[in-house]
Design a protein around this motif. Structure first.
Motif, mmCIF file in Angstrom:
data_model
loop_
_atom_site.group_PDB
_atom_site.id
_atom_site.type_symbol
_atom_site.label_atom_id
_atom_site.label_comp_id
_atom_site.label_asym_id
_atom_site.label_seq_id
_atom_site.Cartn_x
_atom_site.Cartn_y
_atom_site.Cartn_z
ATOM 1 N N GLU A 77 -5.847 18.178 -10.011
ATOM 2 C CA GLU A 77 -6.020 17.992 -8.573
ATOM 3 C C GLU A 77 -5.866 16.527 -8.191
ATOM 4 N N THR A 80 -2.176 15.669 -8.158
ATOM 5 C CA THR A 80 -1.540 16.229 -6.960
ATOM 6 C C THR A 80 -1.916 15.423 -5.725
ATOM 7 N N ASN A 81 -3.180 15.090 -5.608
ATOM 8 C CA ASN A 81 -3.635 14.335 -4.439
ATOM 9 C C ASN A 81 -3.058 12.931 -4.397
ATOM 10 N N GLN A 83 -0.217 11.991 -5.695
ATOM 11 C CA GLN A 83 1.204 12.106 -5.369
ATOM 12 C C GLN A 83 1.402 12.388 -3.887
ATOM 13 N N ASN A 84 0.523 13.195 -3.298
ATOM 14 C CA ASN A 84 0.592 13.440 -1.856
ATOM 15 C C ASN A 84 0.365 12.157 -1.070
ATOM 16 N N ARG A 85 -0.579 11.352 -1.512
ATOM 17 C CA ARG A 85 -0.853 10.070 -0.838
ATOM 18 C C ARG A 85 0.321 9.111 -0.983
ATOM 19 N N ASP A 87 3.492 9.981 -1.342
ATOM 20 C CA ASP A 87 4.532 10.485 -0.439
ATOM 21 C C ASP A 87 4.224 10.144 1.010
ATOM 22 N N GLN A 88 2.956 10.261 1.398
ATOM 23 C CA GLN A 88 2.543 9.932 2.763
ATOM 24 C C GLN A 88 2.777 8.450 3.062
#
Length: 114
Positions: A77, A80-81, A83-85, A87-88
């Protein structure tokens, strides 16, 4: 508030010492202890680029990820988190403009002269 304090705001709970944060800022063209200018789009973009560099370094360190323990959050998790940050932040950086008066360098040149 100086640039290093602004960067610390952006990457809360990432434990790096000031010399490491200074390197990230200098690599992105900011002086760590210079006053942060919130009206400057270029300063804001460089702070975000520095934060992005820190998060990418964190994501590339599997040894550090092994030690992540936070309530119900496991390592997958966390990956994933983060990587999301990342990308953001990349989307936010691409959308920011720079101050025209500060950025005077150009890659344009005259190939032909009359």
């Amino acid at each position: 508030m100086n640039n290093i304090q602004r960067l610390e705001m952006e990457v809360k709970n990432v434990n790096l010492n000031q010399s490491e944060l200074s390197i990230y800022l200098q690599e992105n063209g900011l002086q760590p202890f210079q006053e942060y200018n919130p009206e400057s789009a270029t300063s804001k973009k460089k702070i975000y680029q520095s934060a992005l560099s820190i998060l990418e370094s964190l994501a590339n360190d599997p040894e550090r990820m092994k030690n992540i323990k936070h309530d119900d959050l496991d390592i997958s998790e966390f990956a994933t988190n983060i990587q999301n940050r990342i990308d953001q932040l990349e989307r936010k950086i691409r959308g920011l403009k720079i101050d025209e008066k500060i950025e005077t360098e150009t890659n344009f040149f005259n190939l032909f002269d009359r």
